[in-house]
Design a protein around this motif. Structure first.
Motif, mmCIF file in Angstrom:
data_model
loop_
_atom_site.group_PDB
_atom_site.id
_atom_site.type_symbol
_atom_site.label_atom_id
_atom_site.label_comp_id
_atom_site.label_asym_id
_atom_site.label_seq_id
_atom_site.Cartn_x
_atom_site.Cartn_y
_atom_site.Cartn_z
ATOM 1 N N GLN A 60 0.821 -1.208 0.000
ATOM 2 C CA GLN A 60 0.000 0.000 0.000
ATOM 3 C C GLN A 60 0.855 1.258 0.000
ATOM 4 O O GLN A 60 2.023 1.238 0.396
ATOM 5 C CB GLN A 60 -0.924 0.021 1.227
ATOM 6 C CG GLN A 60 -1.958 -1.090 1.235
ATOM 7 C CD GLN A 60 -2.847 -1.040 2.455
ATOM 8 O OE1 GLN A 60 -2.394 -0.712 3.560
ATOM 9 N NE2 GLN A 60 -4.132 -1.353 2.280
ATOM 10 N N ILE A 61 0.234 2.340 -0.477
ATOM 11 C CA ILE A 61 0.851 3.659 -0.460
ATOM 12 C C ILE A 61 0.002 4.574 0.408
ATOM 13 O O ILE A 61 -1.226 4.608 0.268
ATOM 14 C CB ILE A 61 0.941 4.252 -1.885
ATOM 15 C CG1 ILE A 61 1.795 3.360 -2.792
ATOM 16 C CG2 ILE A 61 1.505 5.672 -1.852
ATOM 17 C CD1 ILE A 61 1.730 3.758 -4.260
ATOM 18 N N LYS A 62 0.659 5.313 1.283
ATOM 19 C CA LYS A 62 -0.030 6.334 2.069
ATOM 20 C C LYS A 62 0.465 7.704 1.611
ATOM 21 O O LYS A 62 1.661 7.903 1.436
ATOM 22 C CB LYS A 62 0.199 6.112 3.564
ATOM 23 C CG LYS A 62 -0.429 4.813 4.052
ATOM 24 C CD LYS A 62 -0.406 4.657 5.553
ATOM 25 C CE LYS A 62 -1.157 3.393 5.971
ATOM 26 N NZ LYS A 62 -1.184 3.209 7.433
ATOM 27 N N THR A 63 -0.492 8.600 1.394
ATOM 28 C CA THR A 63 -0.158 9.906 0.827
ATOM 29 C C THR A 63 -0.229 10.997 1.877
ATOM 30 O O THR A 63 -0.754 10.804 2.986
ATOM 31 C CB THR A 63 -1.126 10.252 -0.322
ATOM 32 O OG1 THR A 63 -2.426 10.506 0.239
ATOM 33 C CG2 THR A 63 -1.217 9.122 -1.329
ATOM 34 N N SER A 64 0.256 12.169 1.499
ATOM 35 C CA SER A 64 0.220 13.318 2.408
ATOM 36 C C SER A 64 -1.191 13.831 2.617
ATOM 37 O O SER A 64 -1.447 14.634 3.518
ATOM 38 C CB SER A 64 1.115 14.445 1.868
ATOM 39 O OG SER A 64 0.727 14.784 0.541
ATOM 40 N N SER A 65 -2.145 13.375 1.788
ATOM 41 C CA SER A 65 -3.553 13.748 1.960
ATOM 42 C C SER A 65 -4.338 12.648 2.680
ATOM 43 O O SER A 65 -5.559 12.594 2.603
ATOM 44 C CB SER A 65 -4.196 14.056 0.602
ATOM 45 O OG SER A 65 -4.134 12.915 -0.245
ATOM 46 N N ASN A 66 -3.595 11.751 3.368
ATOM 47 C CA ASN A 66 -4.179 10.695 4.208
ATOM 48 C C ASN A 66 -4.927 9.618 3.422
ATOM 49 O O ASN A 66 -5.836 8.969 3.948
ATOM 50 C CB ASN A 66 -5.113 11.296 5.272
ATOM 51 C CG ASN A 66 -4.368 12.175 6.260
ATOM 52 O OD1 ASN A 66 -3.273 11.817 6.694
ATOM 53 N ND2 ASN A 66 -4.947 13.315 6.608
ATOM 54 N N GLN A 67 -4.530 9.397 2.182
ATOM 55 C CA GLN A 67 -5.079 8.261 1.433
ATOM 56 C C GLN A 67 -4.303 6.988 1.776
ATOM 57 O O GLN A 67 -3.111 7.034 2.098
ATOM 58 C CB GLN A 67 -4.942 8.484 -0.074
ATOM 59 C CG GLN A 67 -5.752 9.598 -0.679
ATOM 60 C CD GLN A 67 -5.328 9.796 -2.114
ATOM 61 O OE1 GLN A 67 -4.186 10.169 -2.396
ATOM 62 N NE2 GLN A 67 -6.249 9.539 -3.044
ATOM 63 N N THR A 68 -4.969 5.857 1.654
ATOM 64 C CA THR A 68 -4.314 4.555 1.662
ATOM 65 C C THR A 68 -4.691 3.870 0.356
ATOM 66 O O THR A 68 -5.866 3.564 0.122
ATOM 67 C CB THR A 68 -4.751 3.704 2.861
ATOM 68 O OG1 THR A 68 -4.370 4.358 4.073
ATOM 69 C CG2 THR A 68 -4.087 2.333 2.818
#
Length: 317
Positions: A281-289
């Motif tokens: 998984q990738i977690k982004t700076s906009s709190n996406q998973t």
């Protein structure tokens, strides 16, 4: 005495006869049916010449279970016609020719009945000596690398299988991977939007290496559905689209799935976090998973200048 003399004469004849038979046996050339023989026996003379120039005849005559996609003479002529400096096979640089030919070879036997919509590893290599991926499509007609189609399939050799094709296939870069995959048409449209001031295609045609997290068409549709004012990509402000695309590319690294590890990874437009605790998984700076899609048809698609991973959501910085 006459009896002894006659016996000796017969013995000499037998020895000479035996000697002649031994010589004849030593002069017999064993018949082979290797992939190189198949090429020569099926008038694939340009392929045979190319294999010889690239010093691959020994490889393709050796023991193994290869699958070879064999371009016709007309296909090689079309390749020569694509470059004004190439009049014969001998005009193609050996390194280039070798990379191209190895892109036509798999290290396992794949019959036509076993083909599916997927990517397969070839003997040609890219960054970090990773095997470059060949796209196979069967839906709507069989094609390879987005350009070549089969003319004759399942020609048996003693060391593999030969499929005759109508094009010489060139190893793809990350741009070609996206262009050839019908699941990435929205990504291609986003990259080539005429409003851009950033030339994404030129960047991704560069040496790299790049690691590209490529949103599927469904992922882009979900992005459009998230804003009632966005019916198509042209409705997305170009500054937003620019920032989003830069957030999907790692520059300077060729990271396959097996090399992913937990932690922050710099992308052109900021930083993402890889989290392997619940799958890739990738977690982004906009709190996406966001999930990295792990399947033979979408993951670790290796190009000459980088690797492409399909993801199920557009990353938002």
């Amino acid at each position: 005495m006459k009896t002894i003399s006659k016996f000796l004469s017969v013995l000499v004849v037998l020895i000479l006869f035996s000697s002649c038979n031994d010589d004849d046996d030593n002069n017999v050339t064993p018949q082979t049916n290797t992939i190189v023989d198949v090429a020569l026996n099926n008038n694939l003379t340009e392929l045979a010449a190319a294999v010889t120039r690239a010093d691959l005849a020994g490889t393709l005559s050796s023991d193994g279970n290869f699958t070879v996609f064999a371009p016709t003479n007309d296909a090689f002529q079309e390749l020569l016609d694509s470059n004004a400096d190439w009049n014969t096979i001998n005009d193609i640089p050996v390194e280039t020719l070798r990379a191209v030919l190895l892109f036509h070879v798999l290290d396992s036997e794949v019959m036509s009945s076993e083909l599916s919509d997927t990517y397969v590893n070839t003997l040609s290599t890219g960054p970090n000596n990773e095997a470059i991926s060949l796209q196979v499509e069967v839906t709507g007609g069989v094609s390879f690398n987005g350009t070549a189609t089969p003319l004759t399939t399942d020609v048996n050799a003693s060391n593999g299988i030969v499929h005759v094709i109508d094009k010489v296939m060139l190893p793809p870069n990350v741009v070609t991977i996206a262009l050839n995959n019908s699941g990435f048409t929205s990504l291609v449209a986003a990259l080539t939007d005429s409003r851009h001031t950033t030339d994404f295609v030129s960047i991704l045609n560069g040496d790299g290496p790049f690691t590209v997290f490529a949103p599927t068409n469904d992922a882009f549709q979900d992005l459009l559905d998230s804003n009632q004012n966005w019916n198509s990509l042209t409705d997305v402000p170009i500054a937003t689209l620019d920032a989003v695309l830069k957030y999907h590319v790692v520059n300077g690294l060729n990271v396959q799935a097996k090399q992913l590890s937990n932690g922050d990874v710099p992308v052109i437009g900021g930083s993402i976090t890889i989290d392997l605790t619940s799958g890739a998984q990738i977690k982004t700076s906009s709190n996406q998973t966001v999930n990295i899609i792990v399947s033979p048809a979408t993951n670790d698609v290796q190009a000459t200048n980088g690797v492409v991973h399909a993801i199920d959501t557009v990353l938002l910085p």
